[in-house]
Design a protein around this motif. Structure first.
Motif, PDB file in Angstrom:
ATOM      1  N   HIS A 107       1.382   3.914   2.055  1.00 50.15           N
ATOM      2  CA  HIS A 107       2.000   4.639   3.172  1.00 50.15           C
ATOM      3  C   HIS A 107       3.519   4.663   3.026  1.00 50.15           C
ATOM      4  O   HIS A 107       4.134   3.697   2.598  1.00 50.15           O
ATOM      5  CB  HIS A 107       1.619   3.992   4.516  1.00 50.15           C
ATOM      6  CG  HIS A 107       0.286   4.452   5.028  1.00 50.15           C
ATOM      7  ND1 HIS A 107      -0.505   3.689   5.842  1.00 50.15           N
ATOM      8  CD2 HIS A 107      -0.385   5.613   4.832  1.00 50.15           C
ATOM      9  CE1 HIS A 107      -1.606   4.361   6.138  1.00 50.15           C
ATOM     10  NE2 HIS A 107      -1.564   5.527   5.538  1.00 50.15           N
ATOM     11  N   HIS A 124      -7.096  -1.759   4.793  1.00 49.59           N
ATOM     12  CA  HIS A 124      -6.324  -0.790   5.587  1.00 49.59           C
ATOM     13  C   HIS A 124      -6.507   0.633   5.057  1.00 49.59           C
ATOM     14  O   HIS A 124      -7.001   1.506   5.765  1.00 49.59           O
ATOM     15  CB  HIS A 124      -4.863  -1.223   5.581  1.00 49.59           C
ATOM     16  CG  HIS A 124      -3.904  -0.243   6.156  1.00 49.59           C
ATOM     17  ND1 HIS A 124      -4.051   0.308   7.411  1.00 49.59           N
ATOM     18  CD2 HIS A 124      -2.754   0.293   5.651  1.00 49.59           C
ATOM     19  CE1 HIS A 124      -3.048   1.143   7.639  1.00 49.59           C
ATOM     20  NE2 HIS A 124      -2.256   1.152   6.586  1.00 49.59           N
ATOM     21  N   ASP A 145      -0.104  -3.909   6.262  1.00 48.71           N
ATOM     22  CA  ASP A 145      -1.024  -3.350   7.262  1.00 48.71           C
ATOM     23  C   ASP A 145      -2.431  -3.782   6.854  1.00 48.71           C
ATOM     24  O   ASP A 145      -2.791  -3.702   5.671  1.00 48.71           O
ATOM     25  CB  ASP A 145      -0.935  -1.815   7.267  1.00 48.71           C
ATOM     26  CG  ASP A 145       0.360  -1.313   7.900  1.00 48.71           C
ATOM     27  OD1 ASP A 145       1.051  -2.114   8.551  1.00 48.71           O
ATOM     28  OD2 ASP A 145       0.671  -0.124   7.731  1.00 48.71           O
ATOM     29  N   HIS A 167       0.845  -1.205   0.000  1.00 47.29           N
ATOM     30  CA  HIS A 167       0.000   0.000   0.000  1.00 47.29           C
ATOM     31  C   HIS A 167       0.875   1.247   0.000  1.00 47.29           C
ATOM     32  O   HIS A 167       2.099   1.163   0.054  1.00 47.29           O
ATOM     33  CB  HIS A 167      -0.977  -0.006   1.175  1.00 47.29           C
ATOM     34  CG  HIS A 167      -0.340   0.120   2.533  1.00 47.29           C
ATOM     35  ND1 HIS A 167       0.394  -0.895   3.116  1.00 47.29           N
ATOM     36  CD2 HIS A 167      -0.330   1.134   3.434  1.00 47.29           C
ATOM     37  CE1 HIS A 167       0.809  -0.509   4.307  1.00 47.29           C
ATOM     38  NE2 HIS A 167       0.398   0.725   4.529  1.00 47.29           N
ATOM     39  N   HIS A 200       5.963   2.028   3.847  1.00 53.83           N
ATOM     40  CA  HIS A 200       5.880   0.791   3.066  1.00 53.83           C
ATOM     41  C   HIS A 200       6.349   0.962   1.624  1.00 53.83           C
ATOM     42  O   HIS A 200       6.576  -0.024   0.938  1.00 53.83           O
ATOM     43  CB  HIS A 200       4.443   0.250   3.068  1.00 53.83           C
ATOM     44  CG  HIS A 200       4.067  -0.335   4.393  1.00 53.83           C
ATOM     45  ND1 HIS A 200       4.072  -1.684   4.647  1.00 53.83           N
ATOM     46  CD2 HIS A 200       3.725   0.261   5.563  1.00 53.83           C
ATOM     47  CE1 HIS A 200       3.727  -1.902   5.909  1.00 53.83           C
ATOM     48  NE2 HIS A 200       3.512  -0.739   6.486  1.00 53.83           N
TER      49      HIS A 200
HETATM   50 ZN    ZN Z   1      -0.153   1.627   6.470  1.00 55.87          ZN
END
Ligand code: ZN
Length: 242
Positions: A42, A100, A121, A40, A45
């Motif tokens: 973020h 998430h 996540d 994802h 990550h």
């Molecule tokens: Zn995350």
């Protein structure tokens, strides 16, 4: 079962026999690898700068759009989504909704006689935007545990939403309610939750919302509009829960 190894090296590395997969690397992934997978958008990550010329690179369409809008980086990648099944060098790569943030995926690497799950996540509880993550049928599960401590017990999403709406109703009666949250994640959830209010959205959230089709609210350019400005010195300030 053959040789299996999983470890963290600024990203999750999964090795089985002669295969190596790298998930969410924050530094240039060490070669050779069969594929690099991104769960994802973020920033803890994905680091787009280390992913140029990385191939094959696998992520959801939403994650690619978020990276492009937010960071200005266009990454050549293979698009997958919940339900995708992709074969890379005789390894089946399955993708699942992680629940998430928009575009978040969990992956299963099926090596034939071993199935390895990587959750990224994840959240099993549905939100206003996403359905909850389902369990993965695997032999080995590599799980993120940001709130893994049993001391973390959060109220249900429904209760949080009700409480937030009450705070906003109360605050906007004679002023402005300022809610804060991460641009990716809370930004979209709060936008969707409060889309029927007179809504202003901070630019870093707006650019992500726009590429995801969440075209609600005006851009907040630092200050609320003039007719509200006299209230701004004392806004109701609330932090959304994580
Ligand atoms: Zn995350």
């Amino acid at each position: 079962m053959g040789r299996f190894r999983a470890y963290y090296d600024d990203g999750i590395v999964v090795e089985y026999e002669n295969s190596r997969f790298v998930i969410d690397p924050l530094k240039k992934p060490v070669t050779p690898f069969n594929a690099v997978l991104i769960t994802h958008g973020h920033r803890d990550h994905v680091n787009p700068r280390v992913l140029y010329n990385v191939s094959p690179l696998i992520m959801s369409d939403e994650t690619a759009r978020i990276i492009r809008a937010r960071d200005g980086d266009y990454l050549r990648h293979i698009t997958v989504g919940p339900g995708s099944r992709l074969v890379i060098d005789n390894v089946l790569v399955e993708s699942f909704n992680a629940g998430h943030v928009v575009g978040s995926l969990s992956y299963v690497l099926d090596f034939g006689d071993l199935r390895v799950g990587i959750t990224g996540d994840f959240n099993v509880e549905p939100s206003i935007l996403l359905s909850g993550a389902k369990g993965l049928d695997v032999d080995v599960l590599i799980m993120e545990a940001t709130y893994g401590d049993p001391d973390y017990v959060f109220p249900s999403r429904r209760e949080v939403y009700e409480e937030l709406r009450a705070i906003v109703d109360d605050g906007t009666r004679d002023g402005v309610t300022v809610l804060m949250g991460q641009p990716l994640g809370r930004g979209q959830e709060l936008t969707a939750l409060l889309k029927d209010y007179q809504l202003y959205v901070e630019p870093s959230i707006k650019v992500i919302n726009n590429v995801l089709g969440l075209r609600y609210g005006s851009v907040a350019s630092g200050l609320p509009p003039p007719w509200l400005r006299h209230h701004y010195g004392n806004p109701q300030r609330h932090h959304a829960p994580h």
